[in-house]
Scaffold this motif. Structure first.
Motif, mmCIF file in Angstrom:
data_model
loop_
_atom_site.group_PDB
_atom_site.id
_atom_site.type_symbol
_atom_site.label_atom_id
_atom_site.label_comp_id
_atom_site.label_asym_id
_atom_site.label_seq_id
_atom_site.Cartn_x
_atom_site.Cartn_y
_atom_site.Cartn_z
ATOM 1 N N ARG A 1 0.926 -1.164 0.106
ATOM 2 C CA ARG A 1 -0.036 -0.077 0.033
ATOM 3 C C ARG A 1 0.980 1.187 -0.046
ATOM 4 N NH1 ARG A 1 -3.050 -3.057 3.506
ATOM 5 N NH2 ARG A 1 -2.104 -1.979 5.633
ATOM 6 N N ARG B 1 2.185 1.725 -3.474
ATOM 7 C CA ARG B 1 0.891 2.126 -4.432
ATOM 8 C C ARG B 1 0.778 3.690 -4.104
ATOM 9 N NH1 ARG B 1 1.139 -1.600 -8.357
ATOM 10 N NH2 ARG B 1 0.816 -3.627 -7.512
ATOM 11 N N LYS B 2 0.877 4.248 -2.854
ATOM 12 C CA LYS B 2 0.597 5.417 -2.667
ATOM 13 C C LYS B 2 1.796 6.417 -3.391
ATOM 14 C CE LYS B 2 -1.323 9.212 -0.639
ATOM 15 N NZ LYS B 2 -2.646 9.420 -1.436
ATOM 16 N N GLU C 1 0.877 6.826 -7.012
ATOM 17 C CA GLU C 1 -0.018 7.821 -7.037
ATOM 18 C C GLU C 1 0.714 9.247 -7.194
ATOM 19 O OE1 GLU C 1 -3.308 7.296 -4.407
ATOM 20 O OE2 GLU C 1 -3.856 5.082 -4.990
ATOM 21 N N THR C 2 1.323 9.257 -5.969
ATOM 22 C CA THR C 2 2.035 10.742 -5.916
ATOM 23 C C THR C 2 2.784 11.046 -6.967
ATOM 24 O OG1 THR C 2 1.759 10.402 -3.296
ATOM 25 C CG2 THR C 2 3.384 12.153 -4.377
ATOM 26 N N ARG D 1 2.651 10.136 -10.136
ATOM 27 C CA ARG D 1 1.577 10.195 -11.249
ATOM 28 C C ARG D 1 0.942 11.381 -11.189
ATOM 29 N NH1 ARG D 1 0.980 5.961 -14.970
ATOM 30 N NH2 ARG D 1 -1.118 6.431 -15.200
ATOM 31 N N GLU D 2 0.861 11.912 -10.010
ATOM 32 C CA GLU D 2 0.243 13.187 -9.904
ATOM 33 C C GLU D 2 1.001 14.384 -10.814
ATOM 34 O OE1 GLU D 2 -2.830 15.860 -8.417
ATOM 35 O OE2 GLU D 2 -2.513 13.672 -8.272
ATOM 36 N N TRP E 1 3.569 11.640 -17.746
ATOM 37 C CA TRP E 1 3.520 10.160 -17.190
ATOM 38 C C TRP E 1 4.624 9.378 -17.952
ATOM 39 C CZ3 TRP E 1 -2.344 8.780 -17.201
ATOM 40 C CH2 TRP E 1 -2.764 9.370 -16.139
ATOM 41 N N GLU F 1 6.052 -0.436 -9.152
ATOM 42 C CA GLU F 1 5.248 -1.684 -9.307
ATOM 43 C C GLU F 1 5.724 -2.906 -9.353
ATOM 44 O OE1 GLU F 1 4.024 -0.561 -13.299
ATOM 45 O OE2 GLU F 1 1.953 0.676 -12.275
#
Length: 260
Positions: free
Chosen positions: A100, A103-104, A107-108, A110-111, A168, A179
């Motif tokens: 987790r 994964r966070k 996300e950060t 790809r922001e 990206w 990943e």
């Protein structure tokens, strides 16, 4: 009957059947008893299942696999055990927590940063304006203008996607790395196969190091074993990481005590 060619195994092991043509014969009562006795002894050769592992033995055929031209007891006897590992609750929870976290981070990563968002927003605003104009044209009955404005909106949307996708792509190497780490943390069961081979008449079945480990006791190969257990090969098959605990559990002294 002519034996078929031995299939190429992933372990690249030598075939256990006779190299030459073999006309099978029925085993003698003494050979049946010998196979049953050795099969029971081979069970003792398997390492005990470590913590969180389970071990199951494959059923065996009571009849010895012997060729007509072979002398009494001149055949190989093999037993197979399968070891399965189940992750503990603690291992599962720790892996999920770390996954987790990664994964966070993804996300950060790809922001979109503020400057990229600002550049992209210019085209998104134009897209919204074109879409509003298209809707107004449809309401007014001007289908040609509506289609034109809709197409303009699609073009502006594509421009916005290009900016996003370009960013990206720039972070994708790091995203792929994270990943891969996250996927590797997923707790998974392991399966390891152990083969105990008695009186192998064709030499050692040395596996590739990345596929298995080999332990031997007594005579290997055994040319004319008779009704005795003269040599044992123990093969631990699996990836080095998966089979490590099973290899450590092999009792070499117990293996040697089986040999007569």
């Amino acid at each position: 009957m002519t034996t078929g060619r031995c299939l190429a195994a992933a372990m690249a092991l030598a075939c256990s059947s006779a190299f030459a043509d073999c006309e099978p014969r029925d085993g003698t009562p003494a050979e049946f008893q010998h196979k049953a006795r050795v099969s029971a002894a081979l069970k003792e050769a398997f390492p005990a299942a470590p913590a969180n592992w389970t071990m199951s033995l494959k059923d065996i055929d009571a009849a010895p696999d012997v060729c007509k031209e072979n002398r009494i007891g001149q055949f190989t006897i093999e037993r197979v055990a399968t070891y399965k590992y189940t992750p503990t609750k603690e291992e599962t929870a720790a892996a999920e927590a770390e996954s987790r976290k990664l994964r966070k981070e993804i996300e950060t990563l790809r922001e979109l940063p503020p400057e990229v968002k600002k550049e992209r927003q210019v085209w998104l605003d134009k897209m919204s304006e074109a879409n509003r104009a298209s809707n107004a044209a449809y309401k007014a009955g001007d289908k040609a203008l509506a289609r034109k404005k809709s197409e303009e909106g699609d073009g502006y949307s594509a421009k916005g996607r290009e900016i996003r996708d370009r960013y990206w792509a720039s972070v994708q190497p790091k995203v792929s790395e994270l990943e891969a780490r996250a996927n590797s943390l997923r707790p998974a069961g392991k399966t390891v196969t152990v083969r105990a081979i008695a009186n192998d008449m064709h030499g050692t079945r040395t596996p590739r190091p990345e596929m298995g480990a080999q332990f031997t006791a007594g005579k290997v190969p055994v040319r004319d074993p008779g009704l005795k257990l003269q040599g044992v090969i123990l093969l631990v098959e699996g990836t080095p990481q998966d089979r490590r605990e099973i290899e450590a559990a092999v009792d070499r002294k117990k293996l040697e005590r089986l040999v007569q």
